[in-house]
Design an enzyme around this catalytic site. Structure first.
Site, PDB file in Angstrom:
ATOM      1  N   LYS A   1      19.592 -14.525  22.058  1.00 58.07           N
ATOM      2  CA  LYS A   1      18.648 -14.936  21.019  1.00 58.07           C
ATOM      3  C   LYS A   1      19.260 -15.859  19.969  1.00 58.07           C
ATOM      4  O   LYS A   1      18.535 -16.597  19.297  1.00 58.07           O
ATOM      5  CB  LYS A   1      18.060 -13.700  20.330  1.00 58.07           C
ATOM      6  CG  LYS A   1      17.052 -12.929  21.172  1.00 58.07           C
ATOM      7  CD  LYS A   1      15.732 -13.667  21.278  1.00 58.07           C
ATOM      8  CE  LYS A   1      14.651 -12.804  21.905  1.00 58.07           C
ATOM      9  NZ  LYS A   1      13.350 -13.466  21.940  1.00 58.07           N
TER      10      LYS A   1
ATOM     11  N   SER B   1      20.750 -10.534  29.653  1.00 63.42           N
ATOM     12  CA  SER B   1      20.309 -11.160  28.410  1.00 63.42           C
ATOM     13  C   SER B   1      20.855 -10.492  27.160  1.00 63.42           C
ATOM     14  O   SER B   1      20.789 -11.079  26.074  1.00 63.42           O
ATOM     15  CB  SER B   1      18.780 -11.166  28.347  1.00 63.42           C
ATOM     16  OG  SER B   1      18.273  -9.854  28.430  1.00 63.42           O
TER      17      SER B   1
END
Length: 504
Positions: free
Chosen positions: A51, A305
């Site tokens: 992110k 991720s």
């Protein structure tokens, strides 16, 4: 469209804060699946997730006036930490609105990176509403988590790195999907340069908003969203991501909680990294793809991720791993209530199978009902053969391997059945993890309903799992869910569940 995004990805400002993460070969998984499996290690970013890329790139595009106003976001997880770090590095004031149920470890991580945290509401929607209200009142610049071209471009640098790091043929890239920013960025870059590579989205089975949108040909909003893989717990795919996904994502695969837990273990065994559930999602999808298609001797890439998981959750993940690998069967078996029955039962199971769990409580003098876990082989019909062998030996068997009530609650509720269950109704709930949640629940119930069963479990998530039995007069059965709806906690009626009928 793709050319526009590729230019934005090539010009993206991410490397002042983000790392070019390695593409690690998963040797154990490669051998097991007869393919070359590679893991893109976004868990190694400074904020332990991808992110930071999108958040930093979005902030880098802001004008000085927008930066001077300060930035704000609503987030319960990785976007909050990415934005906090980006803002601190740029010297910009950051405000993050988080739901009150956000685990303290994540709140402290955001504060440690210099952002001001406001706790508001019990769900993301309430936090988002307050954040947008502050935009109106204070003039902050809102930084979206995924529904923005600059955020998508920042995440797309992962696709750029994968093609740079592995110039040889790639059969498919597996991408976890929440709001869609990551898969849109990866798909835009990869399909423009290497359209032969499949881009496959992977979603949690109970939060499959992209899968639903692809089937409908338009964005839809899910009625309910599961929260185990909280990093991808999104009810509607983003508007901007879907513009890319609808034409350039080859397919979407969904994975169960057990399959995700098994993938967490797989990643640990190959990399010694502890992936968060949404981080392991892509590997869970990769495994299902190989099983379904039979592809072999090919290169498959999955994106880990992130690794922002609470330590408390690891027990629950480990508990469900063997089920996710299809190495354990959970069965309800009736055996005669007489000496030697357990020994005879074990003989039927055979020496080649290990009993992993055995729960028993005396109920009556004729038949005992046991809750048993048995180790099975994942590669053939071993579970079916075990059940058939028990049935041929005249043991009544119910397969509970895929029964959520059995796995979440029954296995922890030793003690057996009670004879006094008149007018009992059973419901399973998700309670927000905050003070007052139980009191709020009790305040909404009719005062003449007796609670006959209560079992609570938390595994480091924002929601606890609760099983409740109510004794309700027959003439009030039709109104119980009217009361439960007022509480706004997710619930499931389980009165007819065979696991409840057999054991409670």
């Amino acid at each position: 469209m793709l050319e526009h995004y590729v230019k934005k990805i090539l010009q993206a400002r991410v490397y002042d804060a983000a790392l070019e993460t390695p593409l690690s070969e998963a040797r154990f998984m490669s051998k097991r699946l007869n393919n070359q499996v590679w893991i893109k290690r976004e868990d190694l970013q400074p904020v332990f997730s991808f992110k930071i890329r999108g958040a930093f790139n979005k902030m880098a595009q802001l004008s000085e006036e927008e930066k001077n106003k300060g930035v704000i976001a609503a987030s319960a997880g990785n976007h909050a930490q990415g934005l906090a770090m980006a803002a601190k590095q740029m010297g910009v004031k950051a405000v993050i609105v988080m739901p009150r149920i956000t685990p303290d470890i994540k709140v402290q991580a955001v504060r440690a990176r210099g952002a001001r945290v406001i706790l508001r509401g019990d769900a993301f929607g309430e936090a988002l509403e307050h954040a947008l209200q502050l935009v109106e009142e204070k003039g902050y610049t809102y930084i979206p988590p995924y529904d923005d071209p600059d955020v998508i471009a920042g995440q797309g640098t992962i696709g750029m790195e994968i093609l740079h790091q592995h110039p040889d043929p790639i059969h498919a890239i597996f991408v976890p999907v929440g709001g869609g920013g990551l898969i849109a960025g990866v798909a835009a870059y990869v399909k423009y340069l290497r359209p032969d590579i499949k881009v496959i989205g992977v979603e949690a089975e109970d939060a499959a908003c992209l899968d639903a949108a692809m089937k409908k040909g338009k964005r839809v909003t899910l009625d309910q969203v599961g929260i185990f893989a909280e990093g991808v717990a999104v009810a509607q795919i983003g508007k901007e991501p879907f513009k890319v996904c609808k034409d350039y994502v080859d397919e979407v695969i969904t994975a169960t909680t057990d399959e995700i837990c098994a993938a967490v273990k797989d990643i640990f065994e190959d990399t010694r990294a502890v992936a968060e559930p949404s981080g392991a999602l892509s590997l869970a999808g990769l495994k299902k793809y190989v099983e379904r298609t039979g592809v072999s001797d090919s290169t498959l890439v999955c994106i880990n991720s992130g690794a922002n998981t609470n330590f408390d959750r690891l027990q629950h993940i480990a508990e469900r791993t063997e089920l996710g690998e299809k190495r354990e069967a959970i069965l309800a078996v009736g055996i005669p209530e007489r000496p030697g029955s357990f020994k005879n039962f074990c003989k039927v199971i055979g020496r080649r199978r290990m009993v992993t769990e055995f729960n028993y409580r005396y109920a009556d003098h004729e038949q005992a009902q046991i809750y048993v876990g048995v180790q099975v082989k994942p590669d053939d019909n071993d579970r079916e053969e075990l059940i058939l062998a028990l049935q041929e030996a005249d043991y009544p068997v119910v397969d509970l391997t895929d029964n959520e009530l059995a796995k979440m609650h029954i296995r922890h509720l030793g003690g057996g059945r009670t004879s006094n269950t008149s007018n009992e109704e059973i419901y399973r709930f998700e309670f927000p993890e905050r003070p007052g949640a139980l009191l709020n629940f009790l305040n909404h119930l009719k005062h003449d309903w007796n609670i006959s069963l209560f079992h609570y479990r938390n595994h480091g998530a924002a929601y606890g799992r609760v099983l409740v039995g109510f004794q309700i007069p027959q003439d009030q059965r039709g109104v119980i869910e009217d009361y439960l709806d007022k509480i706004s906690y997710r619930y499931w009626r389980e009165t007819e569940n065979p696991a409840y009928r057999l054991f409670l």
